[in-house]
Enzyme design. Structure first.
Site, PDB file in Angstrom:
ATOM      1  N   LYS B 184     -20.555  -8.347  -2.858  1.00 42.85           N
ATOM      2  CA  LYS B 184     -20.122  -8.658  -4.032  1.00 42.85           C
ATOM      3  C   LYS B 184     -19.764  -8.150  -4.908  1.00 42.85           C
ATOM      4  O   LYS B 184     -20.507  -6.964  -5.791  1.00 42.85           O
ATOM      5  CB  LYS B 184     -21.638  -9.580  -4.434  1.00 42.85           C
ATOM      6  CG  LYS B 184     -21.367 -10.127  -5.322  1.00 42.85           C
ATOM      7  CD  LYS B 184     -22.621 -10.534  -6.081  1.00 42.85           C
ATOM      8  CE  LYS B 184     -23.230  -9.707  -6.794  1.00 42.85           C
ATOM      9  NZ  LYS B 184     -23.072  -9.538  -8.431  1.00 42.85           N
ATOM     10  N   GLU B 258     -27.083   3.505  -4.576  1.00 43.51           N
ATOM     11  CA  GLU B 258     -27.254   4.241  -5.517  1.00 43.51           C
ATOM     12  C   GLU B 258     -27.123   3.830  -6.769  1.00 43.51           C
ATOM     13  O   GLU B 258     -26.863   2.732  -7.350  1.00 43.51           O
ATOM     14  CB  GLU B 258     -26.292   4.424  -5.551  1.00 43.51           C
ATOM     15  CG  GLU B 258     -25.456   5.471  -5.649  1.00 43.51           C
ATOM     16  CD  GLU B 258     -24.690   5.735  -6.667  1.00 43.51           C
ATOM     17  OE1 GLU B 258     -25.471   6.129  -7.769  1.00 43.51           O
ATOM     18  OE2 GLU B 258     -23.718   5.603  -7.025  1.00 43.51           O
ATOM     19  N   CYS B 292     -23.190   6.310 -13.576  1.00 42.10           N
ATOM     20  CA  CYS B 292     -24.082   7.009 -13.519  1.00 42.10           C
ATOM     21  C   CYS B 292     -25.047   8.141 -12.870  1.00 42.10           C
ATOM     22  O   CYS B 292     -26.323   8.970 -13.356  1.00 42.10           O
ATOM     23  CB  CYS B 292     -25.193   6.421 -11.384  1.00 42.10           C
ATOM     24  SG  CYS B 292     -23.628   6.315 -10.570  1.00 42.10           S
ATOM     25  N   GLU B 389     -31.808   5.140 -19.365  1.00 39.45           N
ATOM     26  CA  GLU B 389     -29.891   5.643 -18.657  1.00 39.45           C
ATOM     27  C   GLU B 389     -29.924   4.461 -19.947  1.00 39.45           C
ATOM     28  O   GLU B 389     -29.609   3.144 -19.784  1.00 39.45           O
ATOM     29  CB  GLU B 389     -29.763   5.167 -17.361  1.00 39.45           C
ATOM     30  CG  GLU B 389     -28.683   4.913 -17.291  1.00 39.45           C
ATOM     31  CD  GLU B 389     -28.647   4.984 -15.951  1.00 39.45           C
ATOM     32  OE1 GLU B 389     -29.162   3.787 -15.481  1.00 39.45           O
ATOM     33  OE2 GLU B 389     -27.588   5.229 -14.783  1.00 39.45           O
TER      34      GLU B 389
END
Lengths: 290, 482
Positions: B184, B258, B292, B389
């Site tokens: 997806k 991850e 990331c 983040e």
């Protein structure tokens, strides 16, 4: 109306990316398995062998300095270009080895797939046989494989294409350059392979292919001080000759792959032995601290 | 220094043929979703609608998982490693052949500069398939014992920041090891994955080996929770990663995750400053900071703080923000309105908490989602912009005096994906690497990726590695005997 007269091909040496005739001006007759004339192949001399070593040495910095990814792409390209000339290889292997068409096809297909197999190793061999070494001290210590240099390859006498690819590809994949003495009686697939190499982004001089008698080229290659390793597979079954060559190779401590008692069957998937035979291990120490 | 003037140099989008609507790719065919709902994918640089995308729901996920299962049992598991490898080599080659098309489509759908999609993303995608193609018939050598087995069907969910690259990271090792996949893509960036489906068709990949289902979070949840999925691989936020870990708890399913990061990029006073400045810029402004492993916390040794800040600001003044398809663009569009809101909110919090905000002068386009490169100074470890983040072009600058203090601050985070160290001293690089609790440490460089190099996090940045020999482990039953 008369039939069109075919244009016959001249089979030549492959040295430094070019296709010279032998400097000796000599050639020999190549016959098919039934003894019918096929072609005149160049009869490589000792001088041709030395020229080939010089070309291989010249190509070594570029080829060994290329990224593993790049070398893998180039070897894969060899397979692609071979696939396009599959029919020609099948003709030559069938005639030279006296195989049925079906068996020759199988052998050629396996040879093409062998390039693909080795292409995949280019950027993996260091991951499989390299290491980081947990030394007892404040040091970062790791070992990486590096190509040994110029490798002389006495190609199998019987398996003229699959055998040839099986001894050449593992030399090239890690960054070595090669001088190949092809099968004496069945040299045509080797020369056609050189035409494939010449059009597959393999830099000139990385692989050099000589046709002719081992008795002329092999002693020169075995004793050449700028050759780093030699594969004696092509001298299979001739223990006395192989021993002489090994003796000559000892002069500058060439890495030697010994001649087997008889030529092996090259059909099964190879292991890592041939790649590993032409590698040096480099270990690096570096202190760790503020 | 005056900014150079550049004439516009737009890459042509004529190379790409976008359909008005896309179905789901199940069993080797594009099919309509069972209940016919769809959503739109837009170009974030100008809000133009690019295409209607089918939304996969339960019945569609059932069909996709079944197609993957059938393909696994009937064809893929029976193929030799050599033949699996050959399919992957074909795919790698077609990606190389269609590289420009993929790059333009990626920039249109994602907003990233064409320079990056063309020179970084897509070449890495091809390289990744090439690399894992070579592994397919060499698994016995990978160090996991003889004849390691695949899990079966992998459900894979990827983010919007590197749509094609994340697809490659997921699909290449899964197929090489003998798994089939249902993937997806993110709802804001599905187009290159759908073009990849076409590439699978061109490569004659057996139907059902790769299935692409589009949709948002709900679609992803259905895939993760589907009982027919043996292995879940996810790249995305730590929040969703934790939800997935909870979802597979108590089941037979395996997961690799991850997730987010808050990497420290540490500059020592003996670092080559000009290179370090480039590394800082690349670390946080590459891909608009939608990375990331971005170096979002800059740790500068106090003695060189003024010099670094002066050089950094001067360098940021030369960044070109704008049209992603312009070959001179350095920083493109923020991927979505939602992400832009989050970046704005956290930046406002940064100011409210007392950090000082700075951006170079830059004109932003009127339409689309845009945020200027931004630097916060006077940031303390307690500030939210030093802890959370942001996933945008926002850099938080902190200082340190000693290596030990740098380590302390760098590790003071629940994340542990990556870190950067800049110093001329080799022994210090290695010492820092030992101390840093992060899965990737870049020394005197940043944001380097290679198919041979394992990537993945410590702590709440997730578990498992992608890339390299280690990346195979995620898709092999290597702990069966344990």
């Amino acid at each position: 109306m008369s039939e069109r007269l075919a244009v016959k091909k001249t089979y030549k040496l492959y040295i430094g990316g070019k296709f010279p005739r032998s400097e000796s001006g000599r050639s020999y007759q190549v016959a098919d398995a039934k003894g019918n004339f096929l072609a005149n192949a160049a009869y490589a001399s000792r001088k041709d062998a030395r020229d080939a070593v010089a070309a291989a040495r010249k190509a070594f910095p570029g080829w060994s300095g290329a990224t593993a990814y790049n070398r893998g792409q180039v070897l894969y390209r060899v397979a692609e270009v071979m696939e396009g000339r599959r029919a020609q290889f099948v003709d030559e292997v069938a005639a030279g080895e006296g195989l049925s068409r079906g068996k020759a096809e199988k052998s050629v297909d396996e040879a093409i797939d062998r390039w693909v197999w080795y292409a995949g190793w280019s950027d993996k061999i260091a991951q499989v046989i390299g290491s980081s070494n947990p030394v007892a001290g404040p040091y970062f210590d790791f070992s990486v494989p590096e190509p040994t240099g110029v490798v002389a390859v006495l190609a199998p006498q019987r398996s003229s294409l699959l055998g040839l690819v099986s001894v050449l590809a593992p030399v090239l994949v890690s960054g070595n350059t090669a001088v190949v003495a092809s099968s004496y009686e069945r040299p045509l697939p080797a020369i056609t392979l050189s035409e494939v190499l010449a059009t597959s982004d393999v830099p000139g001089g990385v692989a050099n292919i000589l046709t002719g008698r081992l008795a002329d080229t092999a002693p020169t290659l075995a004793s050449h001080m700028d050759v780093n390793a030699i594969d004696l597979t092509g001298a299979a079954g001739d223990h006395a000759h192989a021993a002489e060559l090994e003796l000559a190779a000892a002069e500058n401590l060439k890495r030697v792959v010994r001649a087997p008692g008889e030529e092996p069957d090259f059909t099964p998937e190879p292991g890592l032995g041939r790649i590993a035979s032409f590698l040096e291990t480099k270990t690096v120490w570096h202190p760790v601290g503020i | 220094m005056a900014k150079f003037e550049y004439a516009p140099a737009p890459e042509s989008r004529a190379v790409v043929d976008i359909k008005s609507s896309y179905g789901l790719f199940i069993g080797g065919e594009f099919v309509d979703p069972a209940d016919g709902t769809s959503f739109k994918s837009i170009n974030p640089s100008n809000e133009e609608v690019l295409a209607d995308i089918a939304e996969a729901r339960q019945a569609d996920i059932d069909a996709a998982v079944k197609a993957a299962r059938d393909a696994h049992t009937r064809t893929w598991a029976k193929l030799s490693g050599r033949d699996r490898g050959k399919y992957l080599f074909r795919i790698a080659r077609i990606i190389q052949e269609r590289a420009r098309e993929l790059a333009v489509l990626e920039s249109l759908d994602n907003g990233k500069p064409i320079r990056e999609s063309r020179d970084v993303d897509i070449p890495l995608v091809a390289a990744h398939f090439f690399y894992y193609a070579g592994w397919a018939d060499k698994l016995d050598y990978a160090g996991f014992g003889p004849d390691p087995k695949p899990y079966g069907v992998a459900g894979q969910i990827i983010p919007w920041n590197f749509p094609m690259l994340m697809l490659a990271w997921k699909i290449a090792p899964a197929l090489a090891t003998g798994n089939t996949v249902v993937l997806k893509p993110a709802e804001t960036t599905p187009l290159t994955a759908l073009l990849f489906a076409e590439i699978c068709q061109q490569a004659d990949l057996p139907p059902g080996v790769v299935n692409i289902v589009t949709g948002a979070g709900d679609t992803g949840r259905l895939l993760v929770e589907h009982p027919g999925v043996d292995k879940v691989a996810f790249t995305g936020s730590t929040e969703v990663g934790k939800a997935i870990a909870r979802s597979v708890a108590g089941t037979e399913k395996k997961a690799t995750l991850e997730l987010g990061g808050k990497a420290a990029n540490i500059i020592f006073d003996d670092a080559p400053i000009d290179q370090a400045i480039e590394g800082i810029v690349n670390g946080i402004f590459f891909n608009q900071g939608h990375v990331c492993c971005a170096g979002s916390r800059l740790l500068v040794q106090e003695s060189i703080y003024d010099d670094v800040l002066t050089s950094l600001k001067r360098r940021l003044g030369t960044l070109r923000v704008g049209d992603p398809l312009d070959k001179n663009t350095d920083v493109g569009a923020i991927n979505s309105a939602e992400q832009l809101t989050r970046i704005r909110e956290l930046s406002e919090v940064g100011e409210a908490e007392g950090a000082e905000r700075w951006s170079p002068e830059c004109e932003l386009p009127e339409r689309g989602f845009w945020f200027p490169p931004t630097v916060f100074t006077g940031v303390s470890q307690a500030h939210r912009i030093a802890r959370e983040e942001i996933f945008g072009p926002v850099l938080s600058v902190l200082t340190f005096r000693t290596p030990a203090e740098a380590v302390e601050k760098a590790n003071n985070t629940p994340y542990g994906l990556s870190a950067g160290v800049w110093t001329d001293k080799g022994s210090r690089i290695l010492w820092m690497s030992q101390q840093l609790r992060a899965g990737v440490v870049w020394a005197n460089t940043f944001n380097r990726f290679d198919p041979t190099s394992p990537f993945g996090g410590y702590k709440e940045s997730g578990y498992g590695r992608e890339g390299g020999r280690h990346g195979l482990q995620a898709y092999l039953k290597v702990d069966e005997a344990a």
